[in-house]
Motif scaffolding. Structure first.
Motif, PDB file in Angstrom:
ATOM      1  N   GLY A 168      -1.707  13.661   9.098  1.00  0.00           N
ATOM      2  CA  GLY A 168      -1.804  15.109   9.184  1.00  0.00           C
ATOM      3  C   GLY A 168      -1.738  15.694  10.575  1.00  0.00           C
ATOM      4  N   GLN A 169      -1.508  14.869  11.578  1.00  0.00           N
ATOM      5  CA  GLN A 169      -1.430  15.340  12.954  1.00  0.00           C
ATOM      6  C   GLN A 169      -0.027  15.099  13.515  1.00  0.00           C
ATOM      7  OE1 GLN A 169      -4.097  16.909  14.491  1.00  0.00           O
ATOM      8  NE2 GLN A 169      -5.091  16.696  12.489  1.00  0.00           N
ATOM      9  N   VAL A 170       0.478  16.051  14.288  1.00  0.00           N
ATOM     10  CA  VAL A 170       1.761  15.863  14.968  1.00  0.00           C
ATOM     11  C   VAL A 170       1.528  14.958  16.171  1.00  0.00           C
ATOM     12  CG1 VAL A 170       3.647  16.963  16.216  1.00  0.00           C
ATOM     13  CG2 VAL A 170       2.641  18.108  14.232  1.00  0.00           C
ATOM     14  N   VAL A 171       2.182  13.793  16.173  1.00  0.00           N
ATOM     15  CA  VAL A 171       1.973  12.821  17.252  1.00  0.00           C
ATOM     16  C   VAL A 171       3.205  12.648  18.136  1.00  0.00           C
ATOM     17  CG1 VAL A 171       0.197  11.567  15.968  1.00  0.00           C
ATOM     18  CG2 VAL A 171       2.593  10.863  15.762  1.00  0.00           C
ATOM     19  N   ASP A 172       4.358  13.165  17.696  1.00  0.00           N
ATOM     20  CA  ASP A 172       5.566  13.036  18.513  1.00  0.00           C
ATOM     21  C   ASP A 172       6.606  14.030  18.020  1.00  0.00           C
ATOM     22  OD1 ASP A 172       7.176  12.082  20.522  1.00  0.00           O
ATOM     23  OD2 ASP A 172       7.426  10.058  19.692  1.00  0.00           O
ATOM     24  N   ARG A 173       7.582  14.311  18.880  1.00  0.00           N
ATOM     25  CA  ARG A 173       8.664  15.233  18.543  1.00  0.00           C
ATOM     26  C   ARG A 173       9.986  14.678  19.055  1.00  0.00           C
ATOM     27  NH1 ARG A 173       4.189  18.317  19.571  1.00  0.00           N
ATOM     28  NH2 ARG A 173       3.852  20.162  18.233  1.00  0.00           N
ATOM     29  N   TRP A 188       4.507  21.579   4.695  1.00  0.00           N
ATOM     30  CA  TRP A 188       4.310  20.320   3.978  1.00  0.00           C
ATOM     31  C   TRP A 188       2.825  19.948   3.921  1.00  0.00           C
ATOM     32  CZ3 TRP A 188       6.689  17.258   0.704  1.00  0.00           C
ATOM     33  CH2 TRP A 188       6.276  15.932   0.567  1.00  0.00           C
ATOM     34  N   LEU A 189       2.150  20.039   5.049  1.00  0.00           N
ATOM     35  CA  LEU A 189       0.728  19.692   5.082  1.00  0.00           C
ATOM     36  C   LEU A 189      -0.086  20.668   4.232  1.00  0.00           C
ATOM     37  CD1 LEU A 189       0.305  18.698   8.825  1.00  0.00           C
ATOM     38  CD2 LEU A 189       0.393  17.167   6.843  1.00  0.00           C
ATOM     39  N   LEU A 190       0.303  21.931   4.226  1.00  0.00           N
ATOM     40  CA  LEU A 190      -0.371  22.916   3.389  1.00  0.00           C
ATOM     41  C   LEU A 190      -0.209  22.565   1.908  1.00  0.00           C
ATOM     42  CD1 LEU A 190      -0.178  26.716   4.045  1.00  0.00           C
ATOM     43  CD2 LEU A 190       0.133  25.855   1.726  1.00  0.00           C
ATOM     44  N   LEU A 191       0.999  22.148   1.529  1.00  0.00           N
ATOM     45  CA  LEU A 191       1.255  21.762   0.139  1.00  0.00           C
ATOM     46  C   LEU A 191       0.459  20.511  -0.249  1.00  0.00           C
ATOM     47  CD1 LEU A 191       5.127  22.318   0.093  1.00  0.00           C
ATOM     48  CD2 LEU A 191       3.411  23.749  -1.061  1.00  0.00           C
ATOM     49  N   VAL A 192       0.438  19.531   0.647  1.00  0.00           N
ATOM     50  CA  VAL A 192      -0.322  18.304   0.384  1.00  0.00           C
ATOM     51  C   VAL A 192      -1.809  18.625   0.262  1.00  0.00           C
ATOM     52  CG1 VAL A 192      -1.001  16.051   1.309  1.00  0.00           C
ATOM     53  CG2 VAL A 192       1.374  16.815   1.528  1.00  0.00           C
ATOM     54  N   ASN A 193      -2.317  19.418   1.190  1.00  0.00           N
ATOM     55  CA  ASN A 193      -3.744  19.745   1.182  1.00  0.00           C
ATOM     56  C   ASN A 193      -4.143  20.542  -0.049  1.00  0.00           C
ATOM     57  OD1 ASN A 193      -4.130  18.439   3.611  1.00  0.00           O
ATOM     58  ND2 ASN A 193      -3.918  20.289   4.859  1.00  0.00           N
ATOM     59  N   MET A 202       0.842  -1.201   0.000  1.00  0.00           N
ATOM     60  CA  MET A 202       0.000   0.000   0.000  1.00  0.00           C
ATOM     61  C   MET A 202       0.880   1.255   0.000  1.00  0.00           C
ATOM     62  SD  MET A 202      -2.895   1.058   2.795  1.00  0.00           S
ATOM     63  CE  MET A 202      -3.624   2.682   2.739  1.00  0.00           C
ATOM     64  N   THR A 203       0.497   2.226  -0.834  1.00  0.00           N
ATOM     65  CA  THR A 203       1.274   3.450  -0.931  1.00  0.00           C
ATOM     66  C   THR A 203       1.071   4.299   0.314  1.00  0.00           C
ATOM     67  OG1 THR A 203       0.891   3.411  -3.317  1.00  0.00           O
ATOM     68  CG2 THR A 203       1.755   5.431  -2.405  1.00  0.00           C
ATOM     69  N   ALA A 204       2.153   4.838   0.845  1.00  0.00           N
ATOM     70  CA  ALA A 204       2.079   5.635   2.070  1.00  0.00           C
ATOM     71  C   ALA A 204       1.452   6.993   1.773  1.00  0.00           C
ATOM     72  CB  ALA A 204       3.470   5.823   2.646  1.00  0.00           C
ATOM     73  N   PRO A 205       0.568   7.473   2.663  1.00  0.00           N
ATOM     74  CA  PRO A 205       0.011   8.813   2.481  1.00  0.00           C
ATOM     75  C   PRO A 205       1.063   9.883   2.744  1.00  0.00           C
ATOM     76  CG  PRO A 205      -0.698   7.903   4.582  1.00  0.00           C
ATOM     77  CD  PRO A 205       0.048   6.811   3.865  1.00  0.00           C
ATOM     78  N   ALA A 206       0.953  10.987   2.015  1.00  0.00           N
ATOM     79  CA  ALA A 206       1.918  12.077   2.192  1.00  0.00           C
ATOM     80  C   ALA A 206       1.769  12.755   3.542  1.00  0.00           C
ATOM     81  CB  ALA A 206       1.749  13.095   1.067  1.00  0.00           C
ATOM     82  N   THR A 207       0.609  12.567   4.190  1.00  0.00           N
ATOM     83  CA  THR A 207       0.372  13.222   5.474  1.00  0.00           C
ATOM     84  C   THR A 207       0.951  12.449   6.651  1.00  0.00           C
ATOM     85  OG1 THR A 207      -1.794  12.158   5.513  1.00  0.00           O
ATOM     86  CG2 THR A 207      -1.707  14.449   4.726  1.00  0.00           C
ATOM     87  N   SER A 208       1.587  11.312   6.383  1.00  0.00           N
ATOM     88  CA  SER A 208       2.273  10.556   7.436  1.00  0.00           C
ATOM     89  C   SER A 208       3.756  10.483   7.092  1.00  0.00           C
ATOM     90  CB  SER A 208       1.681   9.143   7.562  1.00  0.00           C
ATOM     91  OG  SER A 208       0.339   9.200   8.013  1.00  0.00           O
ATOM     92  N   ALA A 209       4.569  11.159   7.877  1.00  0.00           N
ATOM     93  CA  ALA A 209       6.011  11.225   7.614  1.00  0.00           C
ATOM     94  C   ALA A 209       6.687  11.856   8.822  1.00  0.00           C
ATOM     95  CB  ALA A 209       6.301  12.058   6.355  1.00  0.00           C
ATOM     96  N   ILE A 210       8.007  11.826   8.821  1.00  0.00           N
ATOM     97  CA  ILE A 210       8.779  12.541   9.832  1.00  0.00           C
ATOM     98  C   ILE A 210       9.474  13.719   9.154  1.00  0.00           C
ATOM     99  CG2 ILE A 210      10.833  12.417  11.303  1.00  0.00           C
ATOM    100  CD1 ILE A 210       9.864   9.643  12.140  1.00  0.00           C
ATOM    101  N   VAL A 211       9.200  14.906   9.668  1.00  0.00           N
ATOM    102  CA  VAL A 211       9.777  16.138   9.124  1.00  0.00           C
ATOM    103  C   VAL A 211      10.952  16.521  10.006  1.00  0.00           C
ATOM    104  CG1 VAL A 211       9.315  18.497   8.419  1.00  0.00           C
ATOM    105  CG2 VAL A 211       7.457  16.806   8.386  1.00  0.00           C
ATOM    106  N   LEU A 212      12.132  16.651   9.403  1.00  0.00           N
ATOM    107  CA  LEU A 212      13.331  16.850  10.208  1.00  0.00           C
ATOM    108  C   LEU A 212      14.139  18.051   9.739  1.00  0.00           C
ATOM    109  CD1 LEU A 212      16.162  15.698   8.619  1.00  0.00           C
ATOM    110  CD2 LEU A 212      14.809  13.618   8.763  1.00  0.00           C
TER     111      LEU A 212
END
Length: 205
Positions: free
Chosen positions: A37-42, A165-170, A1-11
Protein backbone atom coordinates in the motif's frame (compact mmCIF):
# COMPACT_ATOMS: atom_id res chain seq x y z
CA UNK A 1 1.40 -17.66 -1.43
CA UNK A 2 -1.21 -15.40 -3.02
CA UNK A 3 0.06 -11.89 -3.74
CA UNK A 4 -1.64 -9.04 -1.88
CA UNK A 5 -3.55 -6.57 -4.03
CA UNK A 6 -1.70 -3.71 -2.32
CA UNK A 7 1.62 -4.78 -3.87
CA UNK A 8 1.77 -4.18 -7.62
CA UNK A 9 3.10 -1.86 -10.29
CA UNK A 10 0.57 0.65 -11.59
CA UNK A 11 1.41 1.81 -15.10
CA UNK A 12 0.17 4.11 -17.82
CA UNK A 13 1.20 4.60 -21.45
CA UNK A 14 0.78 7.62 -23.67
CA UNK A 15 0.79 6.51 -27.30
CA UNK A 16 0.62 7.73 -30.91
CA UNK A 17 -2.82 6.16 -31.34
CA UNK A 18 -5.12 3.36 -30.25
CA UNK A 19 -3.64 0.21 -31.74
CA UNK A 20 -0.14 -1.23 -31.98
CA UNK A 21 -1.56 -3.51 -34.70
CA UNK A 22 -2.00 -0.36 -36.82
CA UNK A 23 1.60 0.70 -36.25
CA UNK A 24 1.02 2.91 -33.20
CA UNK A 25 3.82 3.13 -30.65
CA UNK A 26 4.26 4.19 -27.04
CA UNK A 27 5.64 7.71 -26.52
CA UNK A 28 5.67 7.82 -22.70
CA UNK A 29 5.60 5.33 -19.84
CA UNK A 30 4.89 6.16 -16.22
CA UNK A 31 4.66 3.70 -13.36
CA UNK A 32 4.57 3.56 -9.59
CA UNK A 33 5.63 0.55 -7.54
CA UNK A 34 3.39 -0.28 -4.60
CA UNK A 35 4.49 -2.46 -1.70
CA UNK A 36 1.92 -3.10 1.02
CA UNK A 37 0.00 0.00 0.00
CA UNK A 38 2.97 2.36 -0.10
CA UNK A 39 4.64 3.91 -3.15
CA UNK A 40 8.26 2.75 -2.97
CA UNK A 41 9.53 3.60 -6.46
CA UNK A 42 8.62 5.37 -9.69
CA UNK A 43 9.54 5.08 -13.37
CA UNK A 44 8.93 7.69 -16.06
CA UNK A 45 10.34 8.34 -19.51
CA UNK A 46 9.39 9.80 -22.85
CA UNK A 47 10.34 7.59 -25.79
CA UNK A 48 10.97 8.37 -29.42
CA UNK A 49 8.76 6.20 -31.65
CA UNK A 50 10.85 6.90 -34.73
CA UNK A 51 8.24 9.01 -36.52
CA UNK A 52 6.34 12.26 -36.01
CA UNK A 53 3.18 12.16 -33.91
CA UNK A 54 -0.04 13.85 -35.03
CA UNK A 55 -1.02 17.34 -33.96
CA UNK A 56 -4.02 15.74 -32.21
CA UNK A 57 -1.74 13.64 -29.99
CA UNK A 58 0.48 16.66 -29.33
CA UNK A 59 -2.57 18.59 -28.17
CA UNK A 60 -4.11 15.69 -26.23
CA UNK A 61 -0.99 14.75 -24.27
CA UNK A 62 1.07 17.92 -24.36
CA UNK A 63 3.94 15.77 -25.64
CA UNK A 64 5.43 17.52 -28.68
CA UNK A 65 7.51 16.21 -31.54
CA UNK A 66 10.33 18.43 -30.32
CA UNK A 67 10.23 16.74 -26.89
CA UNK A 68 10.27 13.30 -28.50
CA UNK A 69 13.15 14.14 -30.83
CA UNK A 70 15.39 14.40 -27.76
CA UNK A 71 13.97 11.28 -26.05
CA UNK A 72 15.58 7.83 -25.94
CA UNK A 73 14.22 5.16 -28.29
CA UNK A 74 11.28 2.91 -27.38
CA UNK A 75 13.64 -0.07 -27.35
CA UNK A 76 15.99 1.59 -24.86
CA UNK A 77 13.22 2.69 -22.49
CA UNK A 78 11.35 -0.60 -22.60
CA UNK A 79 14.53 -2.54 -21.85
CA UNK A 80 14.86 -0.49 -18.67
CA UNK A 81 11.17 -0.77 -17.86
CA UNK A 82 11.06 -4.55 -18.07
CA UNK A 83 13.80 -4.64 -15.44
CA UNK A 84 11.75 -2.25 -13.29
CA UNK A 85 8.63 -4.42 -13.35
CA UNK A 86 10.37 -7.78 -12.90
CA UNK A 87 7.74 -10.36 -11.94
CA UNK A 88 5.42 -7.90 -10.18
CA UNK A 89 1.70 -7.90 -10.85
CA UNK A 90 0.47 -4.97 -12.94
CA UNK A 91 -2.48 -2.59 -12.70
CA UNK A 92 -3.77 -0.06 -15.23
CA UNK A 93 -6.96 1.90 -15.83
CA UNK A 94 -8.54 0.31 -18.90
CA UNK A 95 -5.80 -2.30 -18.64
CA UNK A 96 -6.52 -3.97 -21.99
CA UNK A 97 -5.18 -0.84 -23.72
CA UNK A 98 -1.96 -0.64 -21.70
CA UNK A 99 -1.42 -4.41 -21.88
CA UNK A 100 -1.65 -4.30 -25.69
CA UNK A 101 1.07 -1.67 -25.86
CA UNK A 102 3.27 -3.29 -23.21
CA UNK A 103 3.07 -6.64 -25.00
CA UNK A 104 3.71 -5.08 -28.42
CA UNK A 105 6.69 -3.01 -27.28
CA UNK A 106 8.26 -5.93 -25.41
CA UNK A 107 7.69 -8.27 -28.36
CA UNK A 108 9.78 -5.91 -30.48
CA UNK A 109 12.76 -6.35 -28.16
CA UNK A 110 12.18 -10.03 -27.38
CA UNK A 111 11.32 -9.47 -23.71
CA UNK A 112 8.47 -10.59 -21.47
CA UNK A 113 7.19 -10.28 -17.91
CA UNK A 114 5.96 -12.69 -15.27
CA UNK A 115 3.13 -10.79 -13.59
CA UNK A 116 -0.61 -10.69 -14.15
CA UNK A 117 -2.74 -7.68 -15.10
CA UNK A 118 -5.73 -6.22 -13.26
CA UNK A 119 -7.95 -3.33 -14.36
CA UNK A 120 -8.96 -0.53 -11.99
CA UNK A 121 -11.70 0.57 -14.41
CA UNK A 122 -13.43 -2.84 -14.37
CA UNK A 123 -13.13 -3.12 -10.58
CA UNK A 124 -14.57 0.39 -10.19
CA UNK A 125 -17.54 -0.55 -12.36
CA UNK A 126 -18.31 -3.38 -9.91
CA UNK A 127 -17.70 -1.53 -6.65
CA UNK A 128 -18.95 1.96 -7.60
CA UNK A 129 -21.96 1.07 -9.72
CA UNK A 130 -23.64 4.35 -8.77
CA UNK A 131 -20.89 6.45 -10.40
CA UNK A 132 -21.98 8.12 -13.64
CA UNK A 133 -18.60 7.65 -15.32
CA UNK A 134 -15.57 5.46 -14.77
CA UNK A 135 -13.14 7.55 -16.78
CA UNK A 136 -10.04 8.18 -14.72
CA UNK A 137 -10.51 11.94 -14.42
CA UNK A 138 -14.16 11.51 -13.42
CA UNK A 139 -13.29 8.92 -10.75
CA UNK A 140 -10.57 11.20 -9.36
CA UNK A 141 -13.25 13.87 -8.90
CA UNK A 142 -15.84 11.35 -7.64
CA UNK A 143 -13.53 10.05 -4.90
CA UNK A 144 -11.86 13.44 -4.31
CA UNK A 145 -8.44 11.87 -4.99
CA UNK A 146 -5.54 14.29 -4.58
CA UNK A 147 -4.00 15.22 -7.94
CA UNK A 148 -1.99 17.95 -9.60
CA UNK A 149 -4.58 18.63 -12.29
CA UNK A 150 -2.48 16.98 -15.01
CA UNK A 151 -4.11 14.23 -17.07
CA UNK A 152 -2.92 12.34 -20.16
CA UNK A 153 0.67 12.36 -18.94
CA UNK A 154 1.85 8.92 -17.98
CA UNK A 155 3.29 9.36 -14.49
CA UNK A 156 0.52 11.68 -13.31
CA UNK A 157 -2.11 9.19 -14.52
CA UNK A 158 -0.23 6.27 -12.93
CA UNK A 159 -0.08 8.16 -9.61
CA UNK A 160 -3.84 8.78 -9.45
CA UNK A 161 -4.59 5.27 -10.72
CA UNK A 162 -2.50 3.90 -7.84
CA UNK A 163 -4.50 6.01 -5.39
CA UNK A 164 -7.76 4.79 -6.95
CA UNK A 165 -6.58 1.16 -6.85
CA UNK A 166 -5.70 1.33 -3.16
CA UNK A 167 -9.04 3.00 -2.43
CA UNK A 168 -10.85 0.16 -4.21
CA UNK A 169 -8.83 -2.50 -2.38
CA UNK A 170 -9.36 -0.82 0.98
CA UNK A 171 -13.11 -0.60 0.38
CA UNK A 172 -13.23 -4.41 0.36
CA UNK A 173 -11.75 -4.45 3.84
CA UNK A 174 -13.74 -1.54 5.23
CA UNK A 175 -17.11 -2.18 3.58
CA UNK A 176 -17.12 -5.93 2.95
CA UNK A 177 -14.99 -7.35 5.79
CA UNK A 178 -12.47 -8.96 3.44
CA UNK A 179 -9.13 -8.92 5.23
CA UNK A 180 -6.11 -8.38 2.96
CA UNK A 181 -7.74 -8.78 -0.47
CA UNK A 182 -5.51 -10.69 -2.88
CA UNK A 183 -4.57 -9.60 -6.38
CA UNK A 184 -6.33 -12.70 -7.71
CA UNK A 185 -9.54 -11.68 -5.91
CA UNK A 186 -9.44 -8.26 -7.57
CA UNK A 187 -8.98 -9.92 -10.98
CA UNK A 188 -11.98 -12.19 -10.34
CA UNK A 189 -14.08 -9.29 -9.08
CA UNK A 190 -13.42 -7.39 -12.32
CA UNK A 191 -15.06 -10.22 -14.29
CA UNK A 192 -18.19 -10.61 -12.15
CA UNK A 193 -21.58 -9.68 -13.58
CA UNK A 194 -22.61 -6.48 -11.79
CA UNK A 195 -25.70 -8.10 -10.31
CA UNK A 196 -23.58 -10.84 -8.72
CA UNK A 197 -20.99 -8.61 -7.01
CA UNK A 198 -22.68 -8.63 -3.58
CA UNK A 199 -22.94 -12.40 -3.52
CA UNK A 200 -19.35 -12.77 -4.74
CA UNK A 201 -17.99 -10.49 -2.01
CA UNK A 202 -20.04 -12.20 0.71
CA UNK A 203 -18.59 -15.55 -0.36
CA UNK A 204 -15.04 -14.22 0.05
CA UNK A 205 -15.37 -12.73 3.54
Amino acid sequence: MTAPATSAIVLDFETTGLSPNQGDRAIEIGAVKLENGQVVDRFQSLMNPGFRVSSFIEGYTGITNNMLSHAPSCDEVMSEFVDFIGDANLVAHNASFDKRFLDAELDLIGKGYGGEFACSLLVSRRLNQEANSHKLGDLVAYHNIANDGVFHRALADAEVTASLWLLLVNSLTENHAIAQPSFELMQKLAKQPKASVGKFLTKHK
